[in-house]
Design a protein around this motif. Sequence first.
Motif, PDB file in Angstrom:
ATOM      1  N   PRO A  88       0.876  -1.141   0.028  1.00  0.00           N
ATOM      2  CA  PRO A  88       0.029  -0.135  -0.014  1.00  0.00           C
ATOM      3  C   PRO A  88       1.019   1.232  -0.054  1.00  0.00           C
ATOM      4  O   PRO A  88       2.127   1.157   0.282  1.00  0.00           O
ATOM      5  CB  PRO A  88      -0.871  -0.146   1.233  1.00  0.00           C
ATOM      6  N   PRO A  89       0.228   2.439  -0.370  1.00  0.00           N
ATOM      7  CA  PRO A  89       1.245   3.506  -0.285  1.00  0.00           C
ATOM      8  C   PRO A  89       1.807   3.832   0.895  1.00  0.00           C
ATOM      9  O   PRO A  89       2.999   4.113   0.763  1.00  0.00           O
ATOM     10  CB  PRO A  89       0.087   4.601  -0.753  1.00  0.00           C
ATOM     11  N   ASP A  90       1.404   3.682   2.142  1.00  0.00           N
ATOM     12  CA  ASP A  90       2.044   4.035   3.315  1.00  0.00           C
ATOM     13  C   ASP A  90       3.036   2.983   3.597  1.00  0.00           C
ATOM     14  O   ASP A  90       3.631   3.005   4.733  1.00  0.00           O
ATOM     15  CB  ASP A  90       1.130   4.050   4.423  1.00  0.00           C
ATOM     16  N   ALA A  91       3.223   1.941   2.885  1.00  0.00           N
ATOM     17  CA  ALA A  91       4.475   1.084   2.867  1.00  0.00           C
ATOM     18  C   ALA A  91       5.785   1.476   2.533  1.00  0.00           C
ATOM     19  O   ALA A  91       6.806   1.056   2.761  1.00  0.00           O
ATOM     20  CB  ALA A  91       4.316  -0.600   2.350  1.00  0.00           C
ATOM     21  N   LEU A  92       5.752   2.673   1.787  1.00  0.00           N
ATOM     22  CA  LEU A  92       6.869   3.516   1.271  1.00  0.00           C
ATOM     23  C   LEU A  92       7.923   4.046   2.431  1.00  0.00           C
ATOM     24  O   LEU A  92       7.273   4.563   3.312  1.00  0.00           O
ATOM     25  CB  LEU A  92       6.427   4.580   0.139  1.00  0.00           C
ATOM     26  N   GLN A  93       8.877   3.662   2.345  1.00  0.00           N
ATOM     27  CA  GLN A  93       9.838   3.966   3.489  1.00  0.00           C
ATOM     28  C   GLN A  93      10.125   5.507   3.682  1.00  0.00           C
ATOM     29  O   GLN A  93      10.057   6.130   2.332  1.00  0.00           O
ATOM     30  CB  GLN A  93      11.190   3.402   3.149  1.00  0.00           C
ATOM     31  N   PRO A  94       9.702   6.162   4.697  1.00  0.00           N
ATOM     32  CA  PRO A  94       9.778   7.719   4.702  1.00  0.00           C
ATOM     33  C   PRO A  94      10.811   8.541   4.108  1.00  0.00           C
ATOM     34  O   PRO A  94      10.717   9.682   3.911  1.00  0.00           O
ATOM     35  CB  PRO A  94       9.734   7.874   6.323  1.00  0.00           C
ATOM     36  N   ASP A  95      12.187   7.880   3.813  1.00  0.00           N
ATOM     37  CA  ASP A  95      13.203   8.667   3.570  1.00  0.00           C
ATOM     38  C   ASP A  95      13.478   8.412   1.799  1.00  0.00           C
ATOM     39  O   ASP A  95      14.449   8.991   1.365  1.00  0.00           O
ATOM     40  CB  ASP A  95      14.514   8.050   4.072  1.00  0.00           C
TER      41      ASP A  95
END
Length: 222
Positions: free
Chosen positions: A85-92
């Motif tokens: 899902p989109p929120d699985a993208l690592q924040p950096d």
Amino acid sequence: MTSHLDVVFLDVGGPLYRDGPYYEALLRAIREERPAADPEAFWAGFDACRSDQRGPFTRRLIALFVPDDRHDTVVARARELWQYPPDALQPDVRRALPHLASSYRLGVLANQRAWIREAMSRDGIDRYFEVWAVSEEVGAEKPDPAIFQYALSRAGAPAGRCAMVGDRLDNDVEPARRQGMKGVWLLRGEAPDEPTAEQLSRADAAVWALSELPAALNGLVE
């Protein structure tokens, strides 16, 4: 060290997206096959895999609960359930990729389904990658030398001027180094919380975040 690096390959699970969605899908698939499978035992097994960096992680985890003759069924079901899902993208990631792409050609070298291209396009990061070696498309999975050789052939650059960035020693760093590439260990995801000195010695460099990657890559250049 080498005179300069041309291509930096990144794994997907760990460096770009959280590994959690895959292992959550694997646990669901195992419990569909064996409803009594204990989630705590599963995650303890996952931590053991992370700690010793001895694969294959998936086979080891399935074998805790499911007979070997049902392994392929569980793997197939996990792949059906798996998505980022989109929120699985690592924040950096969104901050790091433009900076890396300004200095290196970037590549994907990963055990992934072909749909990863769509997920990365959805999240606006596919445009930073020039070279793609996705296992479902290549027909070989890490640590098989074939997928590394495919990636190098697509890159058109000598192995010594290519680096592999991944969160596994056994799947990413060591097989890349056997092909003559530089191996950078990203210490998150499938990496242990407290890597040993011996483990760290098996990588050309180790970083805790993508923000540390440019300095680490520079350190591999003479």
